[in-house]
Design a protein around this motif. Structure first.
Motif, PDB file in Angstrom:
ATOM      1  N   VAL A 115       0.833  -1.199   0.000  1.00 13.67           N
ATOM      2  CA  VAL A 115       0.000   0.000   0.000  1.00 13.67           C
ATOM      3  C   VAL A 115       0.873   1.257   0.000  1.00 13.67           C
ATOM      4  O   VAL A 115       0.586   2.231  -0.704  1.00 13.67           O
ATOM      5  N   ALA A 116       1.955   1.234   0.779  1.00 20.43           N
ATOM      6  CA  ALA A 116       2.853   2.392   0.825  1.00 20.43           C
ATOM      7  C   ALA A 116       3.486   2.652  -0.542  1.00 20.43           C
ATOM      8  O   ALA A 116       3.578   3.803  -0.991  1.00 20.43           O
ATOM      9  N   LYS A 117       3.921   1.583  -1.240  1.00 20.44           N
ATOM     10  CA  LYS A 117       4.514   1.744  -2.576  1.00 20.44           C
ATOM     11  C   LYS A 117       3.484   2.238  -3.580  1.00 20.44           C
ATOM     12  O   LYS A 117       3.762   3.096  -4.422  1.00 20.44           O
ATOM     13  N   TRP A 118       2.301   1.653  -3.492  1.00 21.83           N
ATOM     14  CA  TRP A 118       1.233   2.023  -4.415  1.00 21.83           C
ATOM     15  C   TRP A 118       0.874   3.497  -4.232  1.00 21.83           C
ATOM     16  O   TRP A 118       0.740   4.250  -5.188  1.00 21.83           O
ATOM     17  N   LYS A 119       0.760   3.929  -2.994  1.00 21.56           N
ATOM     18  CA  LYS A 119       0.420   5.321  -2.699  1.00 21.56           C
ATOM     19  C   LYS A 119       1.504   6.271  -3.194  1.00 21.56           C
ATOM     20  O   LYS A 119       1.209   7.296  -3.828  1.00 21.56           O
ATOM     21  N   GLU A 120       2.753   5.918  -2.930  1.00 16.97           N
ATOM     22  CA  GLU A 120       3.873   6.767  -3.348  1.00 16.97           C
ATOM     23  C   GLU A 120       3.910   6.941  -4.867  1.00 16.97           C
ATOM     24  O   GLU A 120       4.080   8.055  -5.375  1.00 16.97           O
ATOM     25  N   SER A 121       3.728   5.846  -5.586  1.00 17.67           N
ATOM     26  CA  SER A 121       3.782   5.916  -7.049  1.00 17.67           C
ATOM     27  C   SER A 121       2.583   6.655  -7.626  1.00 17.67           C
ATOM     28  O   SER A 121       2.723   7.422  -8.580  1.00 17.67           O
ATOM     29  N   LEU A 122       1.422   6.432  -7.053  1.00 15.74           N
ATOM     30  CA  LEU A 122       0.243   7.147  -7.523  1.00 15.74           C
ATOM     31  C   LEU A 122       0.422   8.654  -7.361  1.00 15.74           C
ATOM     32  O   LEU A 122       0.158   9.430  -8.287  1.00 15.74           O
ATOM     33  N   GLU A 123       0.872   9.080  -6.193  1.00 13.08           N
ATOM     34  CA  GLU A 123       1.060  10.507  -5.946  1.00 13.08           C
ATOM     35  C   GLU A 123       2.078  11.105  -6.904  1.00 13.08           C
ATOM     36  O   GLU A 123       1.853  12.178  -7.491  1.00 13.08           O
ATOM     37  N   LYS A 124       3.182  10.402  -7.077  1.00 11.95           N
ATOM     38  CA  LYS A 124       4.248  10.901  -7.950  1.00 11.95           C
ATOM     39  C   LYS A 124       3.791  10.987  -9.399  1.00 11.95           C
ATOM     40  O   LYS A 124       3.969  12.022 -10.053  1.00 11.95           O
ATOM     41  N   ASN A 125       3.167   9.938  -9.886  1.00 18.71           N
ATOM     42  CA  ASN A 125       2.831   9.886 -11.308  1.00 18.71           C
ATOM     43  C   ASN A 125       1.596  10.704 -11.671  1.00 18.71           C
ATOM     44  O   ASN A 125       1.509  11.225 -12.783  1.00 18.71           O
ATOM     45  N   ILE A 126       0.653  10.815 -10.761  1.00 15.00           N
ATOM     46  CA  ILE A 126      -0.480  11.704 -11.019  1.00 15.00           C
ATOM     47  C   ILE A 126       0.012  13.145 -11.133  1.00 15.00           C
ATOM     48  O   ILE A 126      -0.428  13.901 -12.006  1.00 15.00           O
ATOM     49  N   LYS A 127       0.968  13.508 -10.286  1.00 20.32           N
ATOM     50  CA  LYS A 127       1.512  14.865 -10.319  1.00 20.32           C
ATOM     51  C   LYS A 127       2.316  15.113 -11.590  1.00 20.32           C
ATOM     52  O   LYS A 127       2.176  16.163 -12.234  1.00 20.32           O
ATOM     53  N   LEU A 128       3.145  14.158 -11.973  1.00 23.07           N
ATOM     54  CA  LEU A 128       4.051  14.355 -13.108  1.00 23.07           C
ATOM     55  C   LEU A 128       3.367  14.161 -14.462  1.00 23.07           C
ATOM     56  O   LEU A 128       3.742  14.813 -15.442  1.00 23.07           O
ATOM     57  N   HIS A 129       2.386  13.272 -14.522  1.00 21.38           N
ATOM     58  CA  HIS A 129       1.844  12.879 -15.825  1.00 21.38           C
ATOM     59  C   HIS A 129       0.332  13.064 -15.928  1.00 21.38           C
ATOM     60  O   HIS A 129      -0.314  12.394 -16.728  1.00 21.38           O
ATOM     61  N   ARG A 130      -0.218  13.972 -15.152  1.00 22.24           N
ATOM     62  CA  ARG A 130      -1.662  14.163 -15.137  1.00 22.24           C
ATOM     63  C   ARG A 130      -2.225  14.403 -16.547  1.00 22.24           C
ATOM     64  O   ARG A 130      -3.283  13.871 -16.907  1.00 22.24           O
ATOM     65  N   SER A 131      -1.526  15.193 -17.358  1.00 23.50           N
ATOM     66  CA  SER A 131      -2.030  15.538 -18.693  1.00 23.50           C
ATOM     67  C   SER A 131      -2.044  14.333 -19.636  1.00 23.50           C
ATOM     68  O   SER A 131      -2.752  14.334 -20.649  1.00 23.50           O
ATOM     69  N   LYS A 132      -1.264  13.285 -19.328  1.00 19.42           N
ATOM     70  CA  LYS A 132      -1.186  12.119 -20.195  1.00 19.42           C
ATOM     71  C   LYS A 132      -2.115  10.987 -19.748  1.00 19.42           C
ATOM     72  O   LYS A 132      -2.248   9.990 -20.460  1.00 19.42           O
ATOM     73  N   ILE A 133      -2.731  11.134 -18.597  1.00 15.14           N
ATOM     74  CA  ILE A 133      -3.605  10.089 -18.069  1.00 15.14           C
ATOM     75  C   ILE A 133      -5.039  10.384 -18.497  1.00 15.14           C
ATOM     76  O   ILE A 133      -5.520  11.505 -18.352  1.00 15.14           O
ATOM     77  N   THR A 134      -5.717   9.383 -19.019  1.00 13.63           N
ATOM     78  CA  THR A 134      -7.096   9.584 -19.461  1.00 13.63           C
ATOM     79  C   THR A 134      -7.990   9.903 -18.262  1.00 13.63           C
ATOM     80  O   THR A 134      -7.699   9.480 -17.136  1.00 13.63           O
ATOM     81  N   PRO A 135      -9.081  10.625 -18.487  1.00 16.93           N
ATOM     82  CA  PRO A 135      -9.986  10.959 -17.380  1.00 16.93           C
ATOM     83  C   PRO A 135     -10.478   9.736 -16.615  1.00 16.93           C
ATOM     84  O   PRO A 135     -10.599   9.776 -15.392  1.00 16.93           O
ATOM     85  N   VAL A 136     -10.763   8.653 -17.334  1.00 15.05           N
ATOM     86  CA  VAL A 136     -11.251   7.438 -16.673  1.00 15.05           C
ATOM     87  C   VAL A 136     -10.185   6.867 -15.746  1.00 15.05           C
ATOM     88  O   VAL A 136     -10.449   6.543 -14.577  1.00 15.05           O
ATOM     89  N   LYS A 137      -8.950   6.755 -16.267  1.00 16.79           N
ATOM     90  CA  LYS A 137      -7.874   6.216 -15.437  1.00 16.79           C
ATOM     91  C   LYS A 137      -7.534   7.146 -14.280  1.00 16.79           C
ATOM     92  O   LYS A 137      -7.193   6.702 -13.191  1.00 16.79           O
ATOM     93  N   LEU A 138      -7.631   8.455 -14.534  1.00 15.45           N
ATOM     94  CA  LEU A 138      -7.338   9.417 -13.473  1.00 15.45           C
ATOM     95  C   LEU A 138      -8.317   9.246 -12.317  1.00 15.45           C
ATOM     96  O   LEU A 138      -7.922   9.307 -11.147  1.00 15.45           O
ATOM     97  N   ARG A 139      -9.588   9.014 -12.628  1.00 11.20           N
ATOM     98  CA  ARG A 139     -10.576   8.778 -11.570  1.00 11.20           C
ATOM     99  C   ARG A 139     -10.265   7.501 -10.810  1.00 11.20           C
ATOM    100  O   ARG A 139     -10.378   7.449  -9.578  1.00 11.20           O
ATOM    101  N   ILE A 140      -9.852   6.470 -11.551  1.00 12.28           N
ATOM    102  CA  ILE A 140      -9.508   5.193 -10.904  1.00 12.28           C
ATOM    103  C   ILE A 140      -8.298   5.366 -10.002  1.00 12.28           C
ATOM    104  O   ILE A 140      -8.291   4.914  -8.842  1.00 12.28           O
ATOM    105  N   TYR A 141      -7.254   6.017 -10.517  1.00 14.98           N
ATOM    106  CA  TYR A 141      -6.045   6.234  -9.727  1.00 14.98           C
ATOM    107  C   TYR A 141      -6.336   7.097  -8.499  1.00 14.98           C
ATOM    108  O   TYR A 141      -5.811   6.841  -7.406  1.00 14.98           O
ATOM    109  N   SER A 142      -7.167   8.120  -8.667  1.00 17.40           N
ATOM    110  CA  SER A 142      -7.496   9.008  -7.543  1.00 17.40           C
ATOM    111  C   SER A 142      -8.270   8.252  -6.468  1.00 17.40           C
ATOM    112  O   SER A 142      -8.031   8.452  -5.273  1.00 17.40           O
TER     113      SER A 142
END
Length: 297
Positions: free
Chosen positions: A51-78
């Motif tokens: 869970v700690a790894k998953w949370k860390e990667s989600l936070e990092k990648n949502i911040k860095l690549h938000r514009s490249k993530i589809t709206p559907v996936k962004l909702r899932i990741y969030s």
């Protein structure tokens, strides 16, 4: 469930993706490892690590690549990120703080805008909860938010141990009444997410006049007992989870009079401190108005 061999394969792929800065592959691997989160509940250490790894990667990648993530996936990741904080809220105080206010507007949140200033306090409070230290004193200027962080901590620790009791004390009945109101709001107000974190520690009983709140079920010693140092409490309360003392001295006027400092210290040592059972953590918070303030004794 995932076998150990499968875990090793996915973990290696994850580490390779991190080194290659391949964020899509990294999230893909962690999504596989996240199966431990839902299927391996008896492997608590592994689950917490995933869970700690998953949370860390989600936070990092949502911040860095938000514009490249589809709206559907962004909702899932969030939503996954929110669930990570929910899971950690049971054992990490800072995650509890974030998840409690997850659905509040940014401008109304307490901890997030003060994280830089209060993070050292939060880390120290985690050490107190984990038993690494037994006594913690936090002295900071007025209006920083130290009392509110103290009440969040009391709620978190009390909910985790709702069959036991926390004694909260301060310089006056008026002050402990404000503590009562704030705790009750955190438990019952839907702007907070308390009800989702501790479903077995919901509000069971309240005593506004006597200063008591029970979680789970009514008890002789309430989950939270709120008494000022000028109230008689013998036989009425017990600190079996935590003794929380906040601002025994009301301000500069009281601090300037030695006899009033002595009286406050005597009342604390002679009554409040005696309610603390063996090895129970002690948390003292306040603005230190004098060198002889009880927080420094």
């Amino acid at each position: 469930t995932l076998s150990l061999a499968e875990i090793k394969i996915v973990t290696k792929a994850y580490n390779d993706a991190v080194k290659a800065y391949n964020w899509q592959k990294e999230l893909e691997c962690l999504a596989s490892l996240k199966l431990l989160y839902s299927r391996e509940g008896d492997r608590e250490k592994d689950t917490r690590r995933i869970v700690a790894k998953w949370k860390e990667s989600l936070e990092k990648n949502i911040k860095l690549h938000r514009s490249k993530i589809t709206p559907v996936k962004l909702r899932i990741y969030s939503e996954d990120l929110k669930n990570c904080y929910k899971y950690e809220s049971e054992y990490l105080f800072e995650s509890f703080l974030f998840y409690m206010e997850w659905d509040r507007p940014n401008k109304e949140r307490f901890y997030h805008p003060r994280q830089k200033q209060l993070k050292p306090c939060v880390d120290a409070l985690q050490d107190l909860a984990d038993g690494k230290i037994k006594i913690l004193g936090i002295s900071m200027p007025a209006r920083i938010g130290k009392s509110t962080i103290g009440l969040f901590f009391c709620l978190w620790l009390g909910a985790k141990n709702h069959k036991e009791s926390i004694l909260l004390s301060g310089h006056s009945t008026a002050l402990t009444k404000t503590f009562y109101g704030e705790l009750l709001s955190m438990i019952t107000d839907e702007k907070y997410n308390y009800r989702y974190i501790f479903p077995d520690a919901q509000l069971a009983d309240t005593d506004a006049l006597g200063g008591g709140i029970d979680l789970g079920e009514p008890k002789r010693y309430k989950t939270f007992a709120l008494k000022s140092i000028d109230q008689k409490i013998s036989g009425q309360v017990e600190a079996s989870t935590l003794l929380y003392v906040d601002d025994l001295i009301s301000g500069t006027e009281e601090a300037s009079k030695p006899e009033r400092l002595d009286n406050a210290l005597s009342r604390y040592l002679g009554d409040i401190e005696q309610r603390r059972t063996d090895n129970v953590p002690l948390l003292m918070i306040g603005t230190r108005w004098s060198l002889n303030d009880p927080i420094g004794v």
